[in-house]
Every structure is written in C-alpha cells, then in structure tokens.
Write an enzyme that holds these catalytic residues in place. Structure first.
Site, PDB file in Angstrom:
ATOM      1  N   ASP A  51       4.037  -3.888 -57.867  1.00 60.51           N
ATOM      2  CA  ASP A  51       2.643  -3.302 -57.407  1.00 60.51           C
ATOM      3  C   ASP A  51       1.440  -4.312 -58.000  1.00 60.51           C
ATOM      4  O   ASP A  51       0.582  -4.605 -56.987  1.00 60.51           O
ATOM      5  CB  ASP A  51       2.318  -2.072 -58.128  1.00 60.51           C
ATOM      6  CG  ASP A  51       3.683  -1.015 -57.458  1.00 60.51           C
ATOM      7  OD1 ASP A  51       3.853  -0.949 -56.348  1.00 60.51           O
ATOM      8  OD2 ASP A  51       3.915  -0.182 -58.209  1.00 60.51           O
ATOM      9  N   THR A  63       3.889   0.909 -60.711  1.00 63.59           N
ATOM     10  CA  THR A  63       3.372   2.357 -60.486  1.00 63.59           C
ATOM     11  C   THR A  63       4.748   2.980 -60.021  1.00 63.59           C
ATOM     12  O   THR A  63       4.962   2.862 -58.883  1.00 63.59           O
ATOM     13  CB  THR A  63       2.212   2.616 -59.778  1.00 63.59           C
ATOM     14  OG1 THR A  63       2.387   2.121 -58.624  1.00 63.59           O
ATOM     15  CG2 THR A  63       0.939   1.906 -60.309  1.00 63.59           C
ATOM     16  N   HIS A  69      11.590   8.122 -59.036  1.00 63.27           N
ATOM     17  CA  HIS A  69      12.041   6.960 -60.029  1.00 63.27           C
ATOM     18  C   HIS A  69      12.652   7.917 -61.152  1.00 63.27           C
ATOM     19  O   HIS A  69      13.166   7.504 -62.045  1.00 63.27           O
ATOM     20  CB  HIS A  69      11.217   5.991 -60.549  1.00 63.27           C
ATOM     21  CG  HIS A  69      10.706   5.263 -59.321  1.00 63.27           C
ATOM     22  ND1 HIS A  69      11.545   4.192 -58.885  1.00 63.27           N
ATOM     23  CD2 HIS A  69       9.836   5.324 -58.365  1.00 63.27           C
ATOM     24  CE1 HIS A  69      10.895   3.472 -58.013  1.00 63.27           C
ATOM     25  NE2 HIS A  69       9.647   4.308 -57.505  1.00 63.27           N
ATOM     26  N   ASP A  97      15.823  -0.141 -59.868  1.00 61.85           N
ATOM     27  CA  ASP A  97      14.758  -0.344 -60.874  1.00 61.85           C
ATOM     28  C   ASP A  97      15.136  -1.080 -62.026  1.00 61.85           C
ATOM     29  O   ASP A  97      14.640  -2.114 -62.347  1.00 61.85           O
ATOM     30  CB  ASP A  97      14.090   0.929 -61.389  1.00 61.85           C
ATOM     31  CG  ASP A  97      13.451   1.764 -60.408  1.00 61.85           C
ATOM     32  OD1 ASP A  97      13.130   0.854 -59.333  1.00 61.85           O
ATOM     33  OD2 ASP A  97      13.014   2.948 -60.502  1.00 61.85           O
TER      34      ASP A  97
END
Length: 160
Positions: A51, A63, A69, A97
């Site tokens: 981001d 973010t 997430h 992630d």
C-alpha cells in the site's frame, strides 16, 4: 443458516469491496503526509503490491483489513454461512501475506502491517498515538512489525 441475499446480490456486494484507496489507506496516507514522509502507493513491481513504499527508509507499509487477513481482534468474526469456504479463502490470504512479507524482507525491505482495527472502529488509535507509532518504527528501525489497537509489536516472519 442461509445467506440473506441472493447469489447475484451477494456477488455484486463482494465486487464492490475496493482494493485500493480504501478509507483506512486514506487515513494512513494523510498521517504519513502530515508527518512529512514521502511515499509511493500500490507498487505492483513489489511482492504483495504494498500500500505504501517509503524508499528513503527502505520500508513497506501494508494496511490489512482484519477480516480479510484474519487478525485476532474484535473486528474479525467467522461468517456463519459457508464457513469452510471463508476459512479456506482467508487462510490463503494469510499464507500469501506471509510469503510476500518473507520475499520483501529477503529483498532488503522492512515491513510494517497496520491493522484496520488500529485505524477505525471503537478501539482505534487516535491520530497522535498512531503517528507516534509510525514515526517510531519508520525512523527507529526493526525488520518487521505490526500496529493494532494495543500499539506496535514485533512481527515474527518465517523464512522464505
């Protein structure tokens, strides 16, 4: 329990969820700008399309929405319908992630995750507290960290 919306309505609602210029991104961008940091947004050339990219400090800021997430906070609730589907989908996001963060760190970037609950909701951090945490991490160092409603914490990162 069945969904209260038709399949078409649910699909339309899900498509409307933005992936950029979200309210939490806008709030964070404003705080970073007020603090005097320069940054790039949504760099597709980097793993995870961060981001915010602060080149001067060699750091990345994500973010993360607490639902998408899987953050262990009051904003995350497992859906009552199609539970297995949602847990699998969210689990894939979490795995992606972790992979992206490990890749970025391997490339020499420092990574910070700012969770949605720190930016909005009844337990959010006020602008001063959030800006202090951001400045503390950006200027102070540390390889990987996260900011949530409790403040800033080191982030454990698995090897790539």
């Amino acid at each position: 329990m069945t969904d209260v919306h038709s399949k078409a309505t649910r699909s339309k609602n899900m498509r409307a969820i933005g992936t950029r210029d979200t309210a939490i991104e806008k709030r964070l961008a404003g705080l970073l700008t007020q603090a005097g940091f320069t940054f790039r947004m949504q760099d597709a050339a980097l793993a995870g399309r961060p981001d915010f990219v602060l080149d001067d400090y060699r750091c990345i800021i994500f973010t993360h929405g607490c639902f998408w997430h899987h953050h262990d906070c009051y904003l995350f609730k497992v859906p009552a319908t199609r539970t297995a589907f949602w847990l699998e989908k969210i689990g894939k996001n979490v795995a992606r992630d972790a992979r992206d963060i490990a890749t970025l760190i391997g490339e020499g970037w420092r990574v910070l995750i700012v969770w949605e609950c720190a930016l909005r909701g009844r337990k959010r951090l006020d602008d001063n507290a959030l800006t202090e945490r951001l400045e503390e991490w950006i200027c102070g160092g540390g390889q990987a960290a996260e900011i949530d409603t409790l403040g800033i914490h080191a982030l454990t990162v698995a090897a790539p």
